[in-house]
Each structure stands twice: as C-alpha cells, then as structure tokens.
Design an enzyme around this catalytic site. Structure first.
Site, PDB file in Angstrom:
ATOM      1  N   CYS A 151       0.819  -1.215   0.000  1.00 31.59           N
ATOM      2  CA  CYS A 151       0.000   0.000   0.000  1.00 31.59           C
ATOM      3  C   CYS A 151       0.852   1.265   0.000  1.00 31.59           C
ATOM      4  CB  CYS A 151      -0.964  -0.001   1.176  1.00 31.59           C
ATOM      5  SG  CYS A 151      -0.192  -0.292   2.788  1.00 31.59           S
ATOM      6  N   ASN A 152       1.893   1.306   0.817  1.00 34.14           N
ATOM      7  CA  ASN A 152       2.796   2.454   0.813  1.00 34.14           C
ATOM      8  C   ASN A 152       3.480   2.604  -0.543  1.00 34.14           C
ATOM      9  OD1 ASN A 152       2.425   3.127   3.613  1.00 34.14           O
ATOM     10  ND2 ASN A 152       3.803   1.455   4.157  1.00 34.14           N
TER      11      ASN A 152
END
Length: 348
Positions: A151-152
């Site tokens: 996600c990052n």
C-alpha cells in the site's frame, strides 16, 4: 459467466475489504472463506459488518480447501502465501495480496524478508508507467498469477513515476514521508498499535532504509525511470484507522519548468479512472478516498528548493490492497477494469 472465488485470510482487514468489495461485483461469487485461528467460526463473528455473508463459515486455510475455484485471493501475512500458492497448481487465477511474489530480486527478498523466496508474479499496479512508455496493465492481460503491490509502495510509485518516465525529475535523491493508518499492519496485537499508544500521537517506524517496502519502491521507480533510483522512505504511524498521505519529493532536471512537470503527470493519468490529478493548487485529504478505489494526487513545484512535491492520498485497504487486487483480476480475465469498484468515497 460467474467466476467462483475463494478468499484465504478472510478474517483479516485485507480479507474483509476484499469481501466488502466483492459483494458488489456482478461477475464474482464468493463461495469459500478461510482462516487460521478463526477456522470453524461464522464469518460474521469476526467480520460483523459483512451482513450479506451471514451463514458462511470460515474453513481451514489449506490448498485442498482452496483448489477448484476460478479465483483464489490470498490475504495472508507476509511469508505465508508462497508455500500455499506452490500447492495450488495452474488451474486457478491466484492473486497474492501479501508480499511473497512482489520482488523480482531474490537477494532483495532475502535481505528484507529473511525467508524463502518464491519468485515474482505479474505486478498488480495497472497505472504504473514504464520507461518505454507502456503501462503495467499490459502485463496483466490473460495472466493466472498476480502480485498485489504494497500500500505504501502504491502511494509513492503513483506519486513519482510519471516524472521519472518523462525525464522531468532526477532519479537520485527521491524522498517520501508518509502518514499511515495502523490497519496496514493487519490485526496483529502489538503495543504500538494500541489505541492508548496511537491516540494523540504520531511516530516514525522503519527509519533509515530498513522498511520492507523500500526494495519494492526502488523496483517500481527504476522501471519507470529506466535507470537506478535512490529513495529515502519514512512512514509515520498516525491515529487514523485507514488511509495513507504520501509526500514525495524529487529534484527537478535542469531547465524543466512547472508547466513541463504538470504536463508529465497529466499525460500519465489523463485517462485513468482510479488515479486522478487534482487541479493546480489543490491537494488531497485522506478522507476524500476512504472506501474508494482512487488515488488522488496534488502536484506543486517548489521553485526555491528546485523540487517537485507530489501529495498522494489513498485508502490503504482499497486502492492500496483489495481494490487493486480486484482491478487487476478484472484485467487478467478480460472484464471491464472498473467492474465492482467505485471512485466514490465515504464522508464524513
């Protein structure tokens, strides 16, 4: 045609978000849900918000249970999906929402994850621009294995890749600082994830290039640039249940104007429904993306510092995980890419 679906790790945050989104997908039918510690319980006991799945029972997470479905989503902790994926054979489309198949370098996997390397799969970030001018979605058509990005990583990659591909920013001295919600760590019981530790505070973690998403960010941005990049990546845990706000900056190439910069991002995302560049002078809030499969980007040029600043907001459980998994699966199966997904968030 309706595709049968099994979800391994359905008791976790990523598994729950997959189930929430799949409930609205007209072509996918969830037939099997599995868990480890919660096997034998009703799904709604551990995911009480998923009322449309009332009556479904969590089964053990084994290859035997998962086989026989058209699509298998693996929403398992890092290091747990590789072994079970090896047992599933080629008959199903297998989508790994964990990290086990994201990295193309075995050495990078060993360095950052310190476990057995299970190889790399086609990478599930369709909008990622590549150095030769194509996009990653072209590499997803017809595949039967997909590795969903971190996600990052999604926030940083979408924020910086257009500038690297267009040659308007320098590949060295890339910096990304992220405010992230604790749901990205899953339902792990850890002291630093307790409300009493989080509320009213913020703290950095994985500082100094040791976070496991670093090699994946480098992999993506090198693919966009065509040459090796260097990245300083610092996530900061903040008291919001879900969401990411990434502030990514890069040095301007000599002679590049603010208009050149904006043109690069506009060209990259002009036709992308799920990645949207905001008007000049506008910057996104995490709350604008909650529940939606969208990444919103605000762009500025700091003339004095000679740097580009890209602010990217997204929901780590949707565009950062489950939404990306479904979007990539749609592409692999030849379905319209937006099927079962929304660009509309939830407010307030």
């Amino acid at each position: 045609m309706v595709f049968s679906v099994a979800i391994a790790g359905a008791s976790g945050y990523a598994g729950g978000e997959l189930l929430r989104l799949l409930a609205a997908h007209p072509e996918f039918e969830v037939r099997t849900v599995t868990a480890h510690a919660n096997a034998g319980e009703l799904l709604t006991t551990v995911q009480p918000h998923l009322r449309s799945y009332a009556g479904m029972v969590l089964q053990p997470t084994t290859a035997e249970v998962l086989r026989g479905h058209d699509i298998v989503f693996l929403a398992l902790p890092h290091g747990k999906s590789g072994a079970i994926a090896d047992e599933l054979g080629e008959a199903s489309l297998v989508v790994d929402c964990g990290a086990d198949h994201r990295l193309t370098s075995a050495d990078a996997w060993t360095q950052f994850y310190k476990s057995e390397y299970h190889g790399s799969w086609p990478y599930g970030l369709p909008e990622l621009v590549l150095s030769e001018g194509a996009k990653q979605r072209e590499n997803l058509v017809g595949v039967n294995r997909i590795a969903v990005p971190g996600c990052n990583v999604t926030a940083v990659s979408l924020g910086l890749a257009p500038g690297l591909q267009a040659g308007v920013i320098q590949p060295a001295d890339l910096v990304a600082v992220l405010a992230v919600g604790p749901s990205g760590a899953g339902k792990t019981l850890r002291t630093d994830l307790l409300a009493s530790e989080l509320l009213g505070s913020a703290h950095a973690y994985g500082v100094g290039g040791v976070h496991r998403h670093v090699p994946e960010i480098i992999q993506n941005l090198t693919g966009a640039s065509g040459e090796r990049v260097s990245v300083s990546f610092t996530p900061v845990l903040v008291p919001m249940a879900r969401g990411i706000l990434a502030t990514s900056t890069a040095r301007l190439q000599p002679g590049v104007s603010a208009a050149d910069v904006r043109s690069a991002w506009e060209l990259a995302y002009a036709d992308e429904p799920f990645v949207q560049l905001l008007p000049e002078g506008s910057f996104p809030k995490v709350s604008d993306t909650i529940g939606a499969n969208t990444a919103l980007i605000g762009l500025a040029v700091d003339e004095a510092a000679e740097r580009v600043v890209a602010i990217t907001a997204l929901d780590n459980l949707v565009k950062g995980t489950a939404g990306a998994a479904i979007q990539s699966t749609n592409i692999a199966l030849g379905l319209p890419e937006q099927t079962g997904l929304t660009v509309n968030g939830v407010a307030p």
